[in-house]
Design an enzyme around this catalytic site. Structure first.
Site, PDB file in Angstrom:
ATOM      1  N   HIS A 172     -39.253 -52.961   4.534  1.00 12.87           N
ATOM      2  CA  HIS A 172     -38.519 -51.824   4.470  1.00 12.87           C
ATOM      3  C   HIS A 172     -37.123 -51.630   5.018  1.00 12.87           C
ATOM      4  O   HIS A 172     -36.442 -50.716   4.668  1.00 12.87           O
ATOM      5  CB  HIS A 172     -39.595 -51.083   5.576  1.00 12.87           C
ATOM      6  CG  HIS A 172     -41.054 -51.081   5.279  1.00 12.87           C
ATOM      7  ND1 HIS A 172     -41.980 -51.359   6.348  1.00 12.87           N
ATOM      8  CD2 HIS A 172     -41.702 -50.257   4.209  1.00 12.87           C
ATOM      9  CE1 HIS A 172     -43.141 -51.175   5.633  1.00 12.87           C
ATOM     10  NE2 HIS A 172     -42.861 -50.379   4.710  1.00 12.87           N
ATOM     11  N   LYS A 226     -55.601 -41.497   6.828  1.00  9.85           N
ATOM     12  CA  LYS A 226     -55.440 -42.953   6.918  1.00  9.85           C
ATOM     13  C   LYS A 226     -55.430 -43.353   8.394  1.00  9.85           C
ATOM     14  O   LYS A 226     -54.551 -42.900   9.151  1.00  9.85           O
ATOM     15  CB  LYS A 226     -54.146 -43.164   6.303  1.00  9.85           C
ATOM     16  CG  LYS A 226     -54.131 -44.660   5.513  1.00  9.85           C
ATOM     17  CD  LYS A 226     -52.694 -44.498   4.807  1.00  9.85           C
ATOM     18  CE  LYS A 226     -52.239 -46.142   4.777  1.00  9.85           C
ATOM     19  NZ  LYS A 226     -51.274 -46.050   3.793  1.00  9.85           N
ATOM     20  N   ARG A 257     -42.464 -53.983  -5.129  1.00 10.83           N
ATOM     21  CA  ARG A 257     -42.452 -55.240  -4.716  1.00 10.83           C
ATOM     22  C   ARG A 257     -42.976 -56.272  -5.999  1.00 10.83           C
ATOM     23  O   ARG A 257     -42.264 -57.051  -6.272  1.00 10.83           O
ATOM     24  CB  ARG A 257     -43.496 -55.607  -3.610  1.00 10.83           C
ATOM     25  CG  ARG A 257     -43.040 -55.579  -2.435  1.00 10.83           C
ATOM     26  CD  ARG A 257     -44.103 -55.461  -1.251  1.00 10.83           C
ATOM     27  NE  ARG A 257     -44.855 -53.982  -1.593  1.00 10.83           N
ATOM     28  CZ  ARG A 257     -45.576 -53.609  -0.920  1.00 10.83           C
ATOM     29  NH1 ARG A 257     -45.878 -54.193   0.246  1.00 10.83           N
ATOM     30  NH2 ARG A 257     -46.357 -52.369  -1.021  1.00 10.83           N
TER      31      ARG A 257
END
Ligand code: ADP
Length: 160
Positions: free
Chosen positions: A17, A41, A88
């Site tokens: 990050h 979440k 990614r």
């Protein structure tokens, strides 16, 4: 003045990050790293802890704020039209593409920019780090020092 927003859970912030934040901060006049408060979440760290860790890790860089609710509302509040996300691997793409399309429907004036990670961070995720740490994996080089310290306080190593 172009202001971009890098939103995420950052539960916790990782070197991956930080890399994306640094690349984005070099491209835009202002970058806001936005810690998502998502009641749906369950996060390991509270919204406040996630924000503090991000602030510590990014003192050299941008603003860290948090937001609650819909990202496009936050974007409008901050008067920003650029969302930054990191990629990614191909496996990120499907989810990110869907998110970007949804945000496009909700707010056509907003653009999502993707920054490809450096190969050395392509395997890093907050989840993988927490999982590895829990089983005694050496994750010290994958997160900033403040995060490593808090992981040690928060996640008791399992006796294997
Ligand atoms: P979210 O829960 O919103 O996916 P994350 O905190 O997991 O939030 O990630 C925020 C953004 O950072 C996402 O776009 C994610 O793909 C990206 N990201 C996460 N880890 C890395 C990494 N190692 N390298 C580059 N980008 C990453």
């Amino acid at each position: 003045m172009i202001r971009a927003v890098y939103p995420g859970s950052f539960d916790p912030i990782t070197n991956g990050h930080i890399y994306i934040s640094e690349r984005a901060a070099a491209l835009f006049d202002e970058l806001i790293v936005a810690v998502l408060v998502n009641p749906e979440k369950r996060s390991t760290f509270s919204e406040e802890e996630r924000q503090i860790m991000a602030r510590e890790a990014l003192v050299h860089l941008p603003k860290v704020k948090y937001f609650n609710g819909l990202l496009v509302d936050f974007m409008r509040q901050q008067q920003s039209r650029i969302i930054i996300r990191g990629l990614r691997a191909l496996s990120d793409f499907e989810y990110e593409f869907q998110l970007a399309q949804m945000n496009r429907q909700l707010a056509p004036e907003i653009e999502t920019f993707f920054i490809v990670t450096d190969a050395k961070y392509s395997y890093l995720s907050s989840r993988a780090i927490k999982d590895a740490f829990q089983f005694g994996g050496a994750v010290r080089d994958m997160v900033p020092p403040g995060v490593y310290r808090r992981l040690r306080e928060r996640i008791p190593p399992r006796n294997l």
